[in-house]
Scaffold this motif. Structure first.
Motif, PDB file in Angstrom:
ATOM      1  N   LEU A  40       0.861  -1.179   0.000  1.00  0.00           N
ATOM      2  CA  LEU A  40       0.000   0.000   0.000  1.00  0.00           C
ATOM      3  C   LEU A  40       0.902   1.234   0.000  1.00  0.00           C
ATOM      4  CD1 LEU A  40      -2.577  -1.111   2.727  1.00  0.00           C
ATOM      5  CD2 LEU A  40      -2.796  -1.318   0.255  1.00  0.00           C
ATOM      6  N   TYR A  63      -2.921   4.034   6.538  1.00  0.00           N
ATOM      7  CA  TYR A  63      -3.938   3.199   5.893  1.00  0.00           C
ATOM      8  C   TYR A  63      -4.714   2.446   6.961  1.00  0.00           C
ATOM      9  CZ  TYR A  63      -0.662   4.061   2.070  1.00  0.00           C
ATOM     10  OH  TYR A  63       0.176   4.655   1.169  1.00  0.00           O
ATOM     11  N   VAL A 106      -9.787  -0.674   1.935  1.00  0.00           N
ATOM     12  CA  VAL A 106      -8.593   0.043   2.392  1.00  0.00           C
ATOM     13  C   VAL A 106      -8.850   1.528   2.228  1.00  0.00           C
ATOM     14  CG1 VAL A 106      -6.104   0.332   2.150  1.00  0.00           C
ATOM     15  CG2 VAL A 106      -7.154  -1.889   1.666  1.00  0.00           C
ATOM     16  N   THR A 107      -8.638   2.287   3.299  1.00  0.00           N
ATOM     17  CA  THR A 107      -8.808   3.742   3.280  1.00  0.00           C
ATOM     18  C   THR A 107      -7.467   4.387   3.576  1.00  0.00           C
ATOM     19  OG1 THR A 107     -11.072   3.485   4.091  1.00  0.00           O
ATOM     20  CG2 THR A 107     -10.094   5.682   4.223  1.00  0.00           C
ATOM     21  N   ALA A 108      -7.063   5.318   2.721  1.00  0.00           N
ATOM     22  CA  ALA A 108      -5.808   6.055   2.877  1.00  0.00           C
ATOM     23  C   ALA A 108      -6.106   7.438   3.422  1.00  0.00           C
ATOM     24  CB  ALA A 108      -5.074   6.160   1.542  1.00  0.00           C
ATOM     25  N   THR A 116      -8.804  11.882   1.945  1.00  0.00           N
ATOM     26  CA  THR A 116      -8.944  10.433   2.051  1.00  0.00           C
ATOM     27  C   THR A 116      -9.376   9.863   0.714  1.00  0.00           C
ATOM     28  OG1 THR A 116     -11.245  10.607   2.750  1.00  0.00           O
ATOM     29  CG2 THR A 116      -9.585  10.542   4.482  1.00  0.00           C
TER      30      THR A 116
END
Length: 388
Positions: A40, A63, A106-108, A116
Motif C-alpha cells: 500500500l 492506511y 482500504v482507506t488512505a 482520504t
C-alpha cells in the motif's frame, strides 16, 4: 476568534476530503498455502488529489484496512506499517478454509491535508498449481524486521541464498510472520537491534544433510547449553541474513499421517472387570450416635470452658481485706492522714461566707452599662479562696 476560524476551516476541509472518497477496485489472486503480500503506497491510490503528493517533499499517509462488513481483517491476513512516511503491507497465508472471494476495504488518510480515498481489494483465493511442497523449513532471521522482508527483492535474495543449503529444487515462500506475533520481545531502541521475522520455506526436494544436522537432537542439546549448533556446510545466508540456527524447525509432510480412529459408540454397559467389583447392596447404618457425638462434644467443651472462666473471674478475687493486709501500716497511716486532712480543709472552705472575688465579676454592669467594676470592700476579700 482566530482559533474558531481555524477549526471551521479544518472541519470544512475534512468534509471536502470525505466527499471526494472514490472507491476503486483491484482484483488479486492469493493462493492457499503461499504467502501473499500487497503493498500500500502512493501508486496504489491514484485517485488522491495531485497536491496530496508534492514532489519531492514526503507526505505522511496512513492506511486502515478491514474485511467488508466486518471491523477487522480476516484471521489469515495482517497489516503493518512502520511509519506514515513508509508504505504499508497486507500479508499472510490463506488456509483451505479461506477459499473463495473476500473483499478488503482500504482507506488512505493524508495526515497533512486530511484528504482520504478508498480502495476495494477483491481477493479470489484459489488452490496453487504445480507440485506439492511436502518439505517445509522455518527460519528465524534476527537481522530484519517483517516489513524489510515483505518486498519482493529481499524475499528473492533470501531464497537464492537458501538454495546453497538445500538440495537443488524450487523454493517457495509459504509464510512470513513477525517475531512479535510469536511471543518475541520488543527490542531496545539501539542501532542494529531488530524485532526478528520467521520465514517459512517449502520445497518438493528433500532436506539436505546440512539442514538435518542443524535440526538433530545433538544440535538441540548444544543450543540448550548455550553453544552453536552443528553446521556441516557453509552458511550461505550470512552476512545479509543473520539466522538463529537454534530456532530452525523442519516439517516433513511427504509421509501421510495415519488417520485418527473414529471411536465406535457402544451400548453404554461396561465390560466385566475382575479387578473392580463394586458392591451390589448397601448395609443399613444408624447415624444417631454420630449425630450425638457431633453435637454433644462441642457443647460439653464449651460448658467446661464457661465454668472455668466463671471460677477464675468470680471465685478467686483477692478483695480489699487481703489488699489492706498486704500493705504496710506506715503506708496506710500516711495515706489515711493525707486523705483526712484534705477532706477537713474542703469542709472548712465550703462553710466560710465571703463575697465573690473580683476576678469572677463582669467588667461592666449589663443593666446600667457601667464599665467599672462594682465597689467592693477589699478588706472583706480573703487572701485564700475556698476550694471546692
Amino acid at each position: 476568534m482566530a482559533a474558531a476560524l481555524i477549526w471551521i476551516s479544518l472541519f470544512v476541509g475534512l468534509l471536502e476530503g470525505l466527499g471526494r472518497i472514490e472507491a476503486q477496485q483491484t482484483t488479486l489472486h492469493p493462493l492457499v498455502g503461499r504467502v501473499f503480500v500487497h503493498t500500500l503506497d502512493h501508486e496504489s491510490f491514484p485517485h488522491l488529489p495531485e497536491h496530496v503528493f508534492p514532489v519531492p517533499a514526503p507526505v505522511p499517509i496512513t492506511y486502515h484496512a478491514h474485511l467488508q462488513g466486518h471491523p477487522d481483517l480476516p484471521r489469515w491476513l495482517r497489516y503493518t506499517q512502520r511509519s506514515p512516511y513508509q508504505p504499508g503491507f497486507l500479508y499472510g497465508t490463506a488456509t483451505p478454509e479461506d477459499r473463495g472471494r473476500q473483499v478488503i476495504e482500504v482507506t488512505a488518510y493524508n495526515r497533512d491535508s486530511f484528504d482520504t480515498t478508498q480502495q476495494m481489494l477483491v481477493l479470489l483465493i484459489g488452490d496453487p498449481e504445480g507440485p506439492l511442497l511436502p518439505y517445509q523449513a522455518e527460519f528465524l532471521v534476527r537481522s530484519h524486521d517483517v516489513e524489510e522482508v515483505l518486498p519482493s527483492t529481499p524475499a528473492s535474495r533470501f531464497l537464492t541464498a537458501l538454495g546453497g543449503l538445500w538440495e537443488p529444487g524450487e523454493l517457495q515462500l509459504l509464510n512470513i510472520t513477525s517475531a512479535l506475533d510469536r511471543g518475541g520481545r520488543v527490542p531496545l531502541p539501539i542501532e542494529g537491534r531488530k524485532e526478528g521475522v520467521y520465514i517459512k520455506v517449502g520445497s518438493a526436494s528433500p532436506f539436505s544433510t546440512c539442514l538435518k544436522m542443524v535440526a538433530s537432537p545433538d544440535s538441540h542439546a548444544r543450543c540448550a547449553q548455550g553453544q552453536p549448533p552443528l553446521l556441516s556446510c557453509y552458511d550461505s545466508l550470512a552476512p545479509h541474513f543473520r539466522v538463529d540456527w537454534c530456532n530452525v524447525s523442519l516439517v516433513d509432510k511427504s509421509v501421510p499421517e495415519p488417520a485418527d480412529e473414529v471411536p465406535a459408540p457402544g451400548d453404554g454397559i461396561l465390560e466385566h472387570d475382575p479387578f473392580f467389583c463394586p458392591p451390589t447392596e448397601a448395609t443399613a447404618r444408624d447415624f444417631l450416635p454420630d449425630a450425638l457425638v457431633t453435637l454433644l462434644v462441642p457443647l460439653l467443651v464449651a460448658l467446661l470452658l464457661t465454668l472455668l472462666l466463671a471460677y477464675v473471674m468470680c471465685c478467686r478475687r483477692e478483695g480489699r481485706l487481703k489488699r489492706d493486709l498486704a500493705t504496710s501500716d506506715i503506708q496506710m497511716v500516711h495515706h489515711c492522714t493525707i486523705r483526712g486532712n484534705t477532706e477537713e480543709l474542703r469542709q472548712m472552705a465550703s462553710s466560710r461566707e465571703v463575697p465573690r472575688p473580683l476576678s469572677t465579676l463582669p467588667m461592666f454592669n449589663v443593666r446600667t452599662g457601667e464599665r467599672l467594676p462594682p465597689q467592693v470592700d477589699s478588706a472583706q476579700v480573703p487572701l485564700i479562696l475556698d476550694q471546692h
